[in-house]
Design an enzyme around this catalytic site. Structure first.
Site, PDB file in Angstrom:
ATOM      1  N   THR A  23       0.802  -1.229   0.000  1.00 41.00           N
ATOM      2  CA  THR A  23       0.000   0.000   0.000  1.00 41.00           C
ATOM      3  C   THR A  23       0.829   1.271   0.000  1.00 41.00           C
ATOM      4  OG1 THR A  23      -0.110  -0.055   2.417  1.00 41.00           O
ATOM      5  CG2 THR A  23      -1.890  -1.154   1.203  1.00 41.00           C
ATOM      6  N   LYS A  41       6.205   7.705   5.741  1.00 36.26           N
ATOM      7  CA  LYS A  41       5.451   6.688   5.019  1.00 36.26           C
ATOM      8  C   LYS A  41       4.427   7.364   4.118  1.00 36.26           C
ATOM      9  CE  LYS A  41       2.662   2.510   5.520  1.00 36.26           C
ATOM     10  NZ  LYS A  41       2.112   1.492   6.440  1.00 36.26           N
ATOM     11  N   ASP A 138      -0.284  -8.527  10.549  1.00 36.14           N
ATOM     12  CA  ASP A 138       0.779  -8.677   9.548  1.00 36.14           C
ATOM     13  C   ASP A 138       2.144  -8.729  10.234  1.00 36.14           C
ATOM     14  OD1 ASP A 138       1.918  -9.008   7.082  1.00 36.14           O
ATOM     15  OD2 ASP A 138       1.910  -6.878   6.553  1.00 36.14           O
TER      16      ASP A 138
END
Length: 778
Positions: A23, A41, A138
């Site tokens: 993503t 990010k 994750d």
């Protein structure tokens, strides 16, 4: 085209990539005013196509959490160019755990200290998430970052909360996130195999991912590996879902071949057997596909806490040249340490001789009841020294590290750049493994050379104590001999007095006392003979250990011809660094895909450099380090034969000394009992004398004796004129003289008993030092 991007307060370079995901990407950035380095990010179009609620989850989760082991959110800003949201976070300069594991130095997993650091920080970060009812979904090495604190500490932090969400323990979710190799089997079935479409999942899916991650960190490899990797999806699901309970790895090495199951960590793992014993049950509980058997978060946190609370004790087993890591709980005692050593060596506790490097018996340094935190501290460089007192055989065993210390051979030209880079990386991995083995051999060599000094110090101290104890025992024996002789003389005097008072009657107590004294004279002769024998034995040990110093001289002679390993570790470090540089050069060539003629010549040169440096490192290990360790082991074995014989003699002498002291104690008690009988007989005689003088007519004699109410007697007192005080009668001079002699001998006897008590207390202090005595009491 400009590679610089910015937000109101930060700027970053899109070529300085820290990581990329499905993503978005993370870049190295800097604060515009302060110059503080940060991680920025950004999110790609795929991320922005997700529902707004899903997009906002990562922001919301990062605002909720606040913990040392979770990457800290500094700001949420907008890219000034495309107005998309960016996350500004603290920069973890150590890189991701995946990058660390991908380094050739960690091909077989992290070393013990680093593994425990990951275990501690991962557990702490996850506990904070669960305390806030958050699941990560994750978890993997790529999402665990290494942060270098200002004080130099390494802190591992959880990162990338793009898949995270709030979820109670009893809630379920259906959305699919995660990375294939780290997915719980149920999620793998839905996400990868596209089956069981309606199945939901709970928070425990994070536990499976933690188990796979910890196995990867411990071994450098994934636990479940089908032949062909990700391409063989059905076999992957079969391995993870069909494995037996307790199995922590399953590997398929050939196409359509059998699965090699294991309930243990591989031998190449860098964790010690002591730590493996605690980690394997933890992994088995996490990697459980049966929900009813899988651990809960509480079990995981409790197990990690138990492991981290353990005290690490380093022990070098001299007979095998093997390093032992004993992980002991805080309440463990010296007996527990010996039990743990037995588990790892099969050496019974009775055969274990544990020494401190400075030459002190571990048992002497603390009491048997002392807990683990009271044990003297140890390090790899200063372990306890363990010797089998029943076996002098010494042999250095390289162990599992030798299995990985084999360099691959480069194929003759032509070869591909990819193949050369891969072989170079393997060579680098082997070089690091070889360096670890070499460092271990150097430590072993050093401790083997120091062990004789430590044991010599112990033997010398024991001999000095034995001499002191025996001298005290000899003094006690002499005092008891004097007591016996004086008691015999006093007994004769008492018998003479009794004969004067009662010519036809002999007291039963005096008769028994006569027999007792006769028996004790025989015991005294045996005691004197025993003490004399012990004096000769101690003198022999004193001559050999203290005066002759033969053990120290023998070791100096034996190790004079053994080469030292000074500089070996530093040389190995240099060789490994050269191999790393060549690997990095070949990896750079691989990235170029095609080389010019001159670049090919340099490429060949780097391959030759790797071959030559690998050969030098191998020669350093085999021809110098291993040979020196074997020679040192042979020298120690030769020395230990005499040393252990002396040790056995010293222990036997200790036993005989203890037996002698027990005999002295019994003998002293018997003499004291005889003294009590003598005192009773004397008091009885005095009482009879009082009664006789009170009822018999006065006989004028030139000498008198006073018999007071407290049984004290004095000769020559004059009669009382006023009738007050004790009654006085004239006694025959012969009786008076006998009483005077009895008084003198009794005083001498009491003085000897006081002297005997003082010497006995000194002997007790020698036999039971205050520290040891305190330990026993506890």
């Amino acid at each position: 085209m400009s590679y610089l991007r910015g937000s109101p307060n930060y700027v970053w370079n899109t070529r300085d990539v820290l990581g990329k995901g499905a993503t978005g990407a993370v870049y190295r950035g800097v604060h515009k005013q302060m110059g503080e380095p940060v991680a920025v990010k950004t999110f790609n179009q795929v991320s922005q196509l997700r529902p707004l609620e899903v997009q906002m989850r990562e922001f919301e989760v990062l605002k909720i959490v606040n913990h040392e082991n979770i990457v800290r959110l500094l700001a949420v800003e907008e890219d000034v160019e495309n107005h998309s949201k960016v996350l500004v976070m603290e920069l973890c300069t150590g890189g991701s755990l995946f990058t660390i594991l991908d380094d050739p130095a960690n091909s077989y997993g992290l070393e013990e200290h680093d593994f425990l650091g990951v275990l501690r920080d991962l557990s702490a970060g996850m506990k904070h998430l669960r305390d806030n009812n958050i699941i990560h979904r994750d978890l993997k090495p790529g999402n665990i970052m290494k942060y270098v604190a200002e004080d130099g500490r390494f802190v591992y932090k959880l990162a990338d909360f793009g898949a995270a969400r709030e979820l109670q323990d009893d809630q379920q979710f259906m959305s699919l996130y995660g990375t294939e190799e780290y997915l719980h089997p149920d999620m793998y079935e839905r996400a990868v195999l596209k089956k069981s479409a309606g199945k939901s999942f709970g928070a425990t899916v994070d536990l499976w991912s933690i188990g796979v991650t910890l196995y990867h960190v411990a071994t450098g490899a994934l636990p479940f590996r089908p032949y062909g990797g990700r391409r063989n999806k059905d076999t992957m699901f079969c391995i993870t879902s069909k494995k037996e309970s307790g199995v922590i790895s399953g590997v398929q090495n050939t196409e359509n071949g059998p699965i090699e199951w294991s309930k243990e960590l591989p031998r190449t793992c860098l964790l010690s057997p002591g730590l493996r014993e605690k980690v394997v049950p933890l992994l088995a509980g996490l990697l459980e596909c049966d929900d009813s058997k899988m651990w809960t978060f509480e079990q995981f946190f409790e197990s990690v806490t138990e492991v981290l609370r353990c005290r690490l004790v380093h022990v070098l087993y001299l007979n095998e040249g093997r390093e032992i890591h004993a992980y002991l709980p805080p309440q463990a005692t010296l007996s527990d340490l010996k039990a743990e050593v037995y588990q790892q060596t099969n050496l019974p506790a009775a055969s274990q001789l544990l020494l401190l490097p400075e030459g002190v018996l571990l048992e002497s340094a603390l009491g048997r009841g002392s807990s683990a935190h009271e044990l003297p501290p140890t390090t790899l460089e200063r372990p306890y020294l363990l010797l089998d007192i029943n076996c002098a055989r010494v042999q250095v065993q390289p162990g599992a590290g030798a299995q990985t210390a084999r360099f691959p051979a480069f194929a003759s030209p032509p070869s591909t750049l990819e193949h050369d880079a891969s072989l170079a990386k393997t060579c680098c991995s082997v070089a690091h493994a070889m360096q670890r083995l070499l460092d271990k051999l150097c430590r072993c060599h050093g401790q083997l050379s120091k062990a004789p000094h430590a044991l010599s110090c112990v033997l010398e101290e024991q001999t000095e104590k034995q001499m002191a104890k025996l001298n005290q025992a000899k003094t006690i024996n002499n005092l008891l001999d004097q007591q016996l002789r004086l008691l015999s003389v006093s007994h004769c005097d008492l018998c003479d007095l009794a004969e004067l008072l009662q010519p036809q009657m002999q007291s039963n107590e005096l008769l028994r006392l006569a027999r007792t004294l006769a028996d004790k004279r025989e015991s005294q002769a045996a005691m004197t003979e025993q003490v004399s024998k012990l004096m000769a034995d101690v003198a022999h040990l004193e001559q050999r250990i203290l005066k002759g110093r033969s053990l120290r001289k023998e070791w100096e002679s034996l190790c004079a011809g053994v080469p030292n390993l000074q500089g070996c570790s530093e040389t190995a470090t240099t060789y490994v660094q050269k191999i790393r540089e060549s690997w990095q050069a070949l990896a750079k060539d691989k990235a170029q895909r095609e080389l010019s003629f001159h670049e090919k010549q340099f490429h060949i040169l780097e391959k030759n450099k790797i071959r030559q440096t690998c050969q030098k490192l191998l020669s350093l290990l085999q021809d110098r380090c291993l040979q020196a360790c074997h020679k040192m082991a042979q020298a120690l074995e030769t020395w230990a034969k005499d040393a252990l014989e002396i040790w056995a003699q010293s222990r036997r002498l200790d036993t005989e000394l203890d037996s002698c002291l027990d005999m002295l104690t019994s003998y002293s008690a018997a003499i004291s009992k005889a003294g009590e009988v003598f005192e009773s007989s004397a008091n009885s005689l005095i009482s009879d004398l009082k009664a006789q003088q009170q009822h018999s007519p006065t006989t004028p004699l030139p000498s008198t004796i006073t018999i007071a109410s407290n049984n004290t007697m004095s000769a020559g007192d004059t009669p009382s004129t006023n009738g007050a005080g004790p009654r006085k009668q004239r006694l025959p001079r012969q009786i008076t003289r006998g009483l005077q002699n009895l008084e003198v001998s009794t005083a001498e006897l009491l003085q000897l008993m006081d002297d005997n008590y003082a010497v006995t207390m000194k002997l007790f202090e020698l036999s039971f030092p205050p520290q040891a005595a305190a330990g026993e009491d506890s």
